[in-house]
Design an enzyme around this catalytic site. Structure first.
Site, mmCIF file in Angstrom:
data_model
loop_
_atom_site.group_PDB
_atom_site.id
_atom_site.type_symbol
_atom_site.label_atom_id
_atom_site.label_comp_id
_atom_site.label_asym_id
_atom_site.label_seq_id
_atom_site.Cartn_x
_atom_site.Cartn_y
_atom_site.Cartn_z
ATOM 1 C CB CYS A 2 -0.914 -0.094 1.360
ATOM 2 S SG CYS A 2 -2.165 -1.448 1.432
ATOM 3 N NE ARG A 27 4.394 1.590 0.333
ATOM 4 C CZ ARG A 27 5.409 1.155 1.389
ATOM 5 N NH1 ARG A 27 6.878 1.561 1.012
ATOM 6 N NH2 ARG A 27 4.881 0.869 2.483
ATOM 7 C CD1 TRP A 76 -1.772 -6.556 -0.256
ATOM 8 C CD2 TRP A 76 -0.865 -6.057 -2.050
ATOM 9 N NE1 TRP A 76 -1.216 -7.563 -0.504
ATOM 10 C CE2 TRP A 76 -0.689 -7.539 -1.830
ATOM 11 C CE3 TRP A 76 -0.038 -5.743 -3.301
ATOM 12 C CZ2 TRP A 76 0.207 -8.485 -2.497
ATOM 13 C CZ3 TRP A 76 0.775 -6.590 -4.030
ATOM 14 C CH2 TRP A 76 0.737 -7.891 -3.459
ATOM 15 C CG ASN A 112 -0.202 1.907 3.930
ATOM 16 O OD1 ASN A 112 -1.329 1.867 3.310
ATOM 17 N ND2 ASN A 112 1.219 2.339 3.762
ATOM 18 N N GLY A 113 -1.340 -1.395 6.739
ATOM 19 C CA GLY A 113 -1.353 -2.485 7.833
ATOM 20 C C GLY A 113 -2.476 -3.226 7.980
ATOM 21 C CD GLU A 495 17.854 -12.694 -5.673
ATOM 22 O OE1 GLU A 495 17.640 -11.340 -6.076
ATOM 23 O OE2 GLU A 495 17.458 -13.061 -4.514
ATOM 24 C CE LYS A 499 15.962 -10.108 -8.331
ATOM 25 N NZ LYS A 499 15.408 -10.613 -7.184
ATOM 26 C CD GLU A 502 11.530 -11.132 -7.643
ATOM 27 O OE1 GLU A 502 10.732 -10.988 -6.702
ATOM 28 O OE2 GLU A 502 12.513 -10.887 -7.761
ATOM 29 C CG HIS A 518 18.490 -37.230 -2.886
ATOM 30 N ND1 HIS A 518 18.871 -38.435 -2.012
ATOM 31 C CD2 HIS A 518 19.724 -36.795 -2.860
ATOM 32 C CE1 HIS A 518 20.062 -38.487 -1.687
ATOM 33 N NE2 HIS A 518 20.667 -37.590 -2.399
ATOM 34 C CE LYS A 617 12.393 -2.309 -3.640
ATOM 35 N NZ LYS A 617 13.002 -3.081 -4.547
#
Length: 622
Positions: A2, A27, A76, A112-113, A495, A499, A502, A518, A617
């Site tokens: 948000c 964000r 959001w 927000n939250g 990483e 990338k 996402e 395995h 973000k």
């Protein structure tokens, strides 16, 4: 998650609010809204679902919403689906919440939250004849403020403080009261918020880029504090309602740092900014060719007293920790654990009074990481924060802080912050090793010399990015990709895989190469892309063998090796190379082609690189 903005001053608020929200799009959000007051008239609320451009069109870029005081929000969805009714701002009156026109409510607010006990509070308010039009916890918070405002003689500070005491969870609240034209009231607990002042005007935002073009003088409001904002002034209050003083902080970034600067996307711009971010971070602790951590609060005596290291982080920062685990243990002989912050605080971890807990976060506001930090401090453990944002919650609460100098990172997928965090960790490892006597003076000097070559070597890789771009165009259609490596190369694979998934939405996994047999190798079929990272000399042949096993089952092999390992071309279908460096620091180079690969595949698929779906973000809620 948000975005919050606010403005009160001499100019029209709506265009400034829209501009600020545009700087916070990274964000993540699903809807947006504004509430603006024109003098003593009631606030006018406008909301829209989808991208910010929909709200801009609805308000004629803010021109159709007159007034010099207002608040804005990009939402959001947490409680309630994305819709115009659930979008912020919310009001205290019993209206439809459709987000169109003037509202006669006493309180208008954004948040927000997450309010954890919103159902309990909602039941209380229903008993007092409040009615609800949305499914959000935010509407509950706004109406709770209204309830206490009416109960406590129309005093905003008392109403907000009573609300803060009753609410459980995290929040950054921004409110306007009908009886107080020209004023914005804010409060926070755990969710980020900053306040800026310039030329008789005042700004509010959840992150620096939203107000950077207007001012570099900001205040970081503390946990469980509120503030009264008027044109050119701000007054802070503690939980008792007593006025307190907070010192301003000067933001060193310039406004251009948060702009694209001619690049197509923020992500590719930030990939190219990595040599500077890495070099600046190294030079911040390098004095006369020696690493000096005393300003961070880690002198050699303190370092020698440490018996173990626990690294706690989320997402890409956790991947940094995975790479650093190998480096720190090998150089210092200290035991190192790497913990996911979201798991660390819930499993009753064993904590040693002489261990060091290192928390890593770009924003310094990551909710799980912040709570892990607080858990360590509660047990009396020394904490070190590696963060990129001066004055952030984690930076303020940690015992020691190592600031990475990456500048603002706008793209959701981190690149330069990741690389700067790696460099910060390398300097810790080398200095710790020197202080503890686990490396010689000659090795210490050589490691520092190797670190100093990293910026130029990253720049060299970027000069050859067209080769990766060509390869990405050929594989933009794939459904699955597997990254394999051993040791530090495995950490790089984690990483690289993130990338890929996402920003390109391709299913991607990273595996320690020795684990393929395995179970995972059953997923390999014709033309499955398998990417092997091969920078660790002692593990090179074993990883190549694992790659060949995949090729025998139909996989298409991409190799990522150091210069000189040209024989790998005999086994792989495609190979890209990075400059040679001491293997401890190879992650800084090997990750660059993988960042580029993810970026170019996403571009080839026509996706929104900087704002991938469902992602934000800064994850400021658990």
């Amino acid at each position: 998650m948000c975005g919050i903005v606010g403005f009160t001053g001499k100019r029209q608020a709506a265009p400034i609010l829209l501009d600020g929200l545009s700087k916070l799009e990274y964000r993540g959000y699903d809807s947006a809204g504004l509430a603006v007051r024109d003098g003593e008239r009631p606030a006018e609320v406008v909301k829209a679902v989808g991208r910010l451009k929909n709200l801009a069109e609805k308000t004629d870029d803010g021109r159709a919403l007159p007034g010099t005081c207002g608040i804005g929000h990009t939402r959001w969805a947490t409680h309630g689906e994305p819709s115009q009714t659930n979008a912020h701002p919310h009001v205290s009156g019993n209206c439809t919440g459709s987000g169109s026109g003037k509202v006669e409510s006493e309180v208008v607010g954004v948040h927000n939250g997450i309010i954890e006990n919103y159902k309990e509070l909602k039941e209380k308010l229903l008993r007092h004849d409040y009615r609800f039009y949305s499914d959000t916890d935010t509407e509950v918070a706004v109406k709770l403020v209204d309830y206490y405002y009416k109960k406590y003689l129309h005093t905003p500070v008392d109403a907000i403080m009573k609300t803060m005491v009753r609410v459980r969870g995290s929040y950054a609240l921004e409110l306007m009261f009908n009886d107080h034209p020209g004023e914005i009231w804010v409060a926070r607990k755990d969710s980020p918020m900053i306040i800026g002042i310039a030329d008789g005007e005042t700004y509010v935002a959840s992150d620096v880029p939203a107000i950077l073009k207007y001012t570099r003088t900001v205040y970081y409001i503390g946990n469980l504090q509120c503030a009264r904002i008027t044109p050119g002034e701000v007054h802070f209050y503690d939980l008792n309602g007593d006025e307190i003083e907070i010192q301003p902080v000067e933001i060193k970034w310039d406004a251009e740092a948060a702009e694209k600067g001619g690049y197509e996307h923020f992500m590719i711009k930030e990939i190219h900014e990595q040599p500077k971010a890495v070099g600046d971070t190294l030079n911040s602790v390098l004095k006369d060719d020696r690493i000096d951590l005393t300003e961070i609060g880690l002198d050699d005596e303190t370092i020698r007293d440490i018996t173990s290291v626990t690294i706690v982080a989320c997402g890409s920062a956790w991947h940094v920790g995975m790479a650093l685990q190998y480096v720190i243990e090998d150089l210092t002989r200290l035991p190192v654990r790497v913990e996911l912050a979201s798991e660390f605080r819930y499993r009753n971890p064993i904590l040693d009074p002489k261990q060091l807990v290192v928390v890593i976060s770009q924003s310094g506001e990551t909710a799980d990481t912040l709570e892990a930090l607080r858990l360590a401090k509660k047990h009396g453990i020394r904490t070190l924060a590696i963060v990129n944002v001066v004055g952030s919650s984690i930076a303020r609460e940690a015992d020691n802080v190592f600031y990475t100098l990456a500048g603002p990172e706008i793209a959701v997928a981190t690149t330069k912050a990741y690389s700067a965090q790696l460099m910060a960790g390398y300097t810790l490892a080398v200095r710790f090793a020197a202080a503890r006597g686990t490396i010689t003076a000659g090795e210490y000097a050589e490691y520092i010399a190797q670190l100093q070559t990293i910026p130029a070597k990253i720049a060299k890789i970027l000069e050859d990015k067209e080769r990766i771009q060509w390869f990405a165009s050929k594989f933009a259609h794939i459904r699955d990709a597997f990254f394999i490596g051993r040791g530090i190369d495995y950490a790089v694979c984690l990483e690289g895989s993130l990338k890929m998934k996402e920003i390109s939405y391709i299913h991607s996994e990273a595996y320690a190469a020795g684990e393929l047999k395995h179970g995972t190798i059953s997923l390999i079929e014709d033309n499955t892309l398998v990417i092997g990272v091969l920078t660790q000399n002692e593990l090179y042949e074993k990883t190549v063998s694992n790659m060949v096993e995949c090729k025998a089952r139909g996989a298409y092999l991409m190799g990522l090796a150091s210069y000189g390992k040209y024989e790998v071309e005999d086994q792989c279908n495609f190979v890209t190379y990075v400059p040679t460096i001491d293997p401890h620091f190879a992650a800084s180079l090997a990750v660059i082609p993988l960042q580029l690969l993810g970026y170019y595949i996403s571009v080839a698929r026509g996706l929104d690189v900087d704002k991938p779906r469902n992602l934000a973000k800064s994850v400021t809620v658990e």
